[in-house]
Enzyme design. Sequence first.
Site, mmCIF file in Angstrom:
data_model
loop_
_atom_site.group_PDB
_atom_site.id
_atom_site.type_symbol
_atom_site.label_atom_id
_atom_site.label_comp_id
_atom_site.label_asym_id
_atom_site.label_seq_id
_atom_site.Cartn_x
_atom_site.Cartn_y
_atom_site.Cartn_z
ATOM 1 N N ARG A 101 35.215 46.424 40.944
ATOM 2 C CA ARG A 101 35.104 45.073 41.519
ATOM 3 C C ARG A 101 34.496 45.139 42.915
ATOM 4 O O ARG A 101 33.743 44.259 43.324
ATOM 5 C CB ARG A 101 36.480 44.417 41.564
ATOM 6 C CG ARG A 101 37.071 44.174 40.175
ATOM 7 C CD ARG A 101 38.477 43.629 40.270
ATOM 8 N NE ARG A 101 39.063 43.354 38.963
ATOM 9 C CZ ARG A 101 39.834 44.190 38.293
ATOM 10 N NH1 ARG A 101 40.097 45.402 38.783
ATOM 11 N NH2 ARG A 101 40.349 43.852 37.129
ATOM 12 N N ASP A 145 40.179 39.497 46.512
ATOM 13 C CA ASP A 145 40.913 39.468 47.794
ATOM 14 C C ASP A 145 39.949 39.338 48.972
ATOM 15 O O ASP A 145 40.192 38.575 49.912
ATOM 16 C CB ASP A 145 41.754 40.742 47.946
ATOM 17 C CG ASP A 145 42.676 40.928 46.758
ATOM 18 O OD1 ASP A 145 43.648 40.177 46.645
ATOM 19 O OD2 ASP A 145 42.378 41.795 45.910
ATOM 20 N N ASP A 196 47.060 40.149 36.655
ATOM 21 C CA ASP A 196 47.630 41.494 36.453
ATOM 22 C C ASP A 196 49.141 41.381 36.219
ATOM 23 O O ASP A 196 49.717 42.090 35.391
ATOM 24 C CB ASP A 196 47.370 42.366 37.688
ATOM 25 C CG ASP A 196 45.950 42.187 38.197
ATOM 26 O OD1 ASP A 196 45.126 43.082 38.004
ATOM 27 O OD2 ASP A 196 45.670 41.110 38.765
ATOM 28 N N ARG A 236 49.695 40.261 32.778
ATOM 29 C CA ARG A 236 49.495 41.388 31.847
ATOM 30 C C ARG A 236 50.722 42.296 31.857
ATOM 31 O O ARG A 236 51.180 42.763 30.813
ATOM 32 C CB ARG A 236 48.254 42.190 32.262
ATOM 33 C CG ARG A 236 46.947 41.488 31.958
ATOM 34 C CD ARG A 236 45.740 42.231 32.537
ATOM 35 N NE ARG A 236 44.499 41.578 32.141
ATOM 36 C CZ ARG A 236 43.368 41.615 32.856
ATOM 37 N NH1 ARG A 236 43.329 42.275 34.006
ATOM 38 N NH2 ARG A 236 42.280 41.011 32.431
ATOM 39 N N HIS A 287 43.518 43.241 43.848
ATOM 40 C CA HIS A 287 43.238 43.023 42.426
ATOM 41 C C HIS A 287 42.131 44.021 42.097
ATOM 42 O O HIS A 287 40.943 43.727 42.211
ATOM 43 C CB HIS A 287 42.777 41.572 42.199
ATOM 44 C CG HIS A 287 42.222 41.335 40.822
ATOM 45 N ND1 HIS A 287 42.950 41.526 39.670
ATOM 46 C CD2 HIS A 287 40.990 40.943 40.413
ATOM 47 C CE1 HIS A 287 42.192 41.243 38.622
ATOM 48 N NE2 HIS A 287 41.001 40.897 39.043
HETATM 49 N N1 LIG Z 1 40.017 37.112 39.716
HETATM 50 C C1 LIG Z 1 40.056 37.578 38.485
HETATM 51 O O1 LIG Z 1 41.128 37.979 38.000
HETATM 52 C C2 LIG Z 1 38.772 37.598 37.690
HETATM 53 C C3 LIG Z 1 38.784 37.850 36.304
HETATM 54 C C4 LIG Z 1 37.561 37.837 35.632
HETATM 55 C C5 LIG Z 1 36.372 37.641 36.320
HETATM 56 N N2 LIG Z 1 36.407 37.406 37.672
HETATM 57 C C6 LIG Z 1 35.193 37.204 38.461
HETATM 58 O O2 LIG Z 1 34.745 35.863 38.350
HETATM 59 C C7 LIG Z 1 33.344 35.817 38.670
HETATM 60 C C8 LIG Z 1 32.605 35.019 37.611
HETATM 61 O O3 LIG Z 1 32.619 35.725 36.380
HETATM 62 P P1 LIG Z 1 31.936 35.097 35.072
HETATM 63 O O4 LIG Z 1 32.268 36.027 33.953
HETATM 64 O O5 LIG Z 1 32.271 33.663 34.957
HETATM 65 O O6 LIG Z 1 30.395 35.243 35.448
HETATM 66 P P2 LIG Z 1 29.194 34.387 34.835
HETATM 67 O O7 LIG Z 1 27.953 35.157 35.120
HETATM 68 O O8 LIG Z 1 29.487 33.989 33.437
HETATM 69 O O9 LIG Z 1 29.178 33.048 35.723
HETATM 70 C C9 LIG Z 1 28.856 33.041 37.081
HETATM 71 C C10 LIG Z 1 28.274 31.667 37.388
HETATM 72 O O10 LIG Z 1 28.055 31.593 38.793
HETATM 73 C C11 LIG Z 1 26.870 30.843 38.982
HETATM 74 N N3 LIG Z 1 26.319 31.099 40.330
HETATM 75 C C12 LIG Z 1 25.736 32.227 40.793
HETATM 76 N N4 LIG Z 1 25.357 32.043 42.076
HETATM 77 C C13 LIG Z 1 25.699 30.788 42.423
HETATM 78 C C14 LIG Z 1 25.584 30.023 43.608
HETATM 79 N N5 LIG Z 1 25.010 30.534 44.709
HETATM 80 N N6 LIG Z 1 26.056 28.754 43.607
HETATM 81 C C15 LIG Z 1 26.629 28.233 42.510
HETATM 82 N N7 LIG Z 1 26.779 28.903 41.349
HETATM 83 C C16 LIG Z 1 26.320 30.160 41.308
HETATM 84 C C17 LIG Z 1 25.939 31.344 37.870
HETATM 85 O O11 LIG Z 1 24.854 30.455 37.635
HETATM 86 C C18 LIG Z 1 26.925 31.419 36.701
HETATM 87 O O12 LIG Z 1 26.963 30.200 35.967
HETATM 88 C C19 LIG Z 1 32.897 37.265 38.789
HETATM 89 O O13 LIG Z 1 32.837 37.656 40.146
HETATM 90 C C20 LIG Z 1 33.982 38.021 38.059
HETATM 91 O O14 LIG Z 1 34.092 39.372 38.470
HETATM 92 C C21 LIG Z 1 37.565 37.377 38.352
#
Ligand SMILES: NC(=O)c1ccc[n+]([C@@H]2O[C@H](COP(=O)([O-])OP(=O)(O)OC[C@H]3O[C@@H](n4cnc5c(N)ncnc54)[C@H](O)[C@@H]3O)[C@@H](O)[C@H]2O)c1
Length: 315
Positions: free
Chosen positions: A91, A126, A151, A154, A178
């Site tokens: 991450r 974070d 987490d 899970r 995380h």
């Molecule tokens: N916190 C958690 O527990 C957790 C769990 C899973 C994923 N995530 C994170 O969530 C994030 C999104 O994952 P995802 O699978 O949805 O990705 P994804 O690629 O499916 O979606 C990301 C979206 O962000 C948009 N985007 C990119 N730049 C942008 C901007 N400047 N302004 C507005 N929109 C913008 C893209 O167009 C896309 O639609 C990632 O960083 C991923 O690692 C976090």
Amino acid sequence: MIIDKRKIVIVGTGMVGMSYAYSLLNQSLCDELVLIDIDKKRAKGEAMDLNHGLAFANSNMTIFAGEYKDCADADIVVICAGVAQKPSETRLNLLKRNAEVFRSIIEPVTSSGFNGVFLVATNPVDIMTRITCTLSGFNPRRVLGSGTALDTARLRYLLGEKLDVDPRNVHAYVIGEHGDSEFVPWSQALLATTPILKFCGNEMYPISRESLQNIETEVRTAAYKIIDAKQATYYGIGMALARITKAILGNEHSVLTVSAMLRGEYGQRDVFAGVPCIINQNGIQQIFPLSLTDEELKKLKDSCDTLQENYEGIF
Ligand SMILES: NC(=O)c1ccc[n+]([C@@H]2O[C@H](COP(=O)([O-])OP(=O)(O)OC[C@H]3O[C@@H](n4cnc5c(N)ncnc54)[C@H](O)[C@@H]3O)[C@@H](O)[C@H]2O)c1
């Protein structure tokens, strides 16, 4: 009659943003939902798709693809925008790219006059939450990340399965980053009101220190396994975000492990990390103090040090 509508804006309508949106719709958690994405066509398509499910929903909801000015009267702005992990990528690798993405998001949100709670999901969550706090200038108690909420879910699921009890009766947390330095403070883990460590070595229960360690590893590596199998994780985080949202909008004072700024708790300052917090309509009402052992405090310090070092490289 005054109708106080519950309004949420999602920035980033990818897999995570839309899994969250789908949970909001199915749980009727808000009255107005605005979708924003740099890819406007995608946001519009997602709004259309969700709207077509409204006839089957439990209550009405206004859903549309909007602009940053729509954040002005929102209760919560949830940020799921950015790049996600590729197979075997950590991450923390995402940090530089997602910090750039946030520079283009936080300013227009705050310029709209938004005065609610920021909830961040983008990884490394974070540090992205801390960046949101810095860029917005908001009170840190109104800026939270999903932290180790997923987490922890899970962990409770795996412990419930192992002990053959309802996970809702398992009270145990994953804390810290995380990510790879997260850990379980086992001294604080309870089954109903009994410490789980007390069951180790008791023939009536199928657990040992070793099996607890295996469960902890399973939790820590879960995202890697899911990403390897299906490229991304999204349902679990979508539901975790919905749970946090419910605690905020319902002014629940629920304890959830979100990413919050530590201000002296556990000997840490300024860093954002996943710790149990009491969540209400203002965001983080209070960080709920755990009585960690010296060894657990050291693990939390190491995790916070990792987060601090990576944050310092950004500003
Ligand atoms: N916190 C958690 O527990 C957790 C769990 C899973 C994923 N995530 C994170 O969530 C994030 C999104 O994952 P995802 O699978 O949805 O990705 P994804 O690629 O499916 O979606 C990301 C979206 O962000 C948009 N985007 C990119 N730049 C942008 C901007 N400047 N302004 C507005 N929109 C913008 C893209 O167009 C896309 O639609 C990632 O960083 C991923 O690692 C976090």
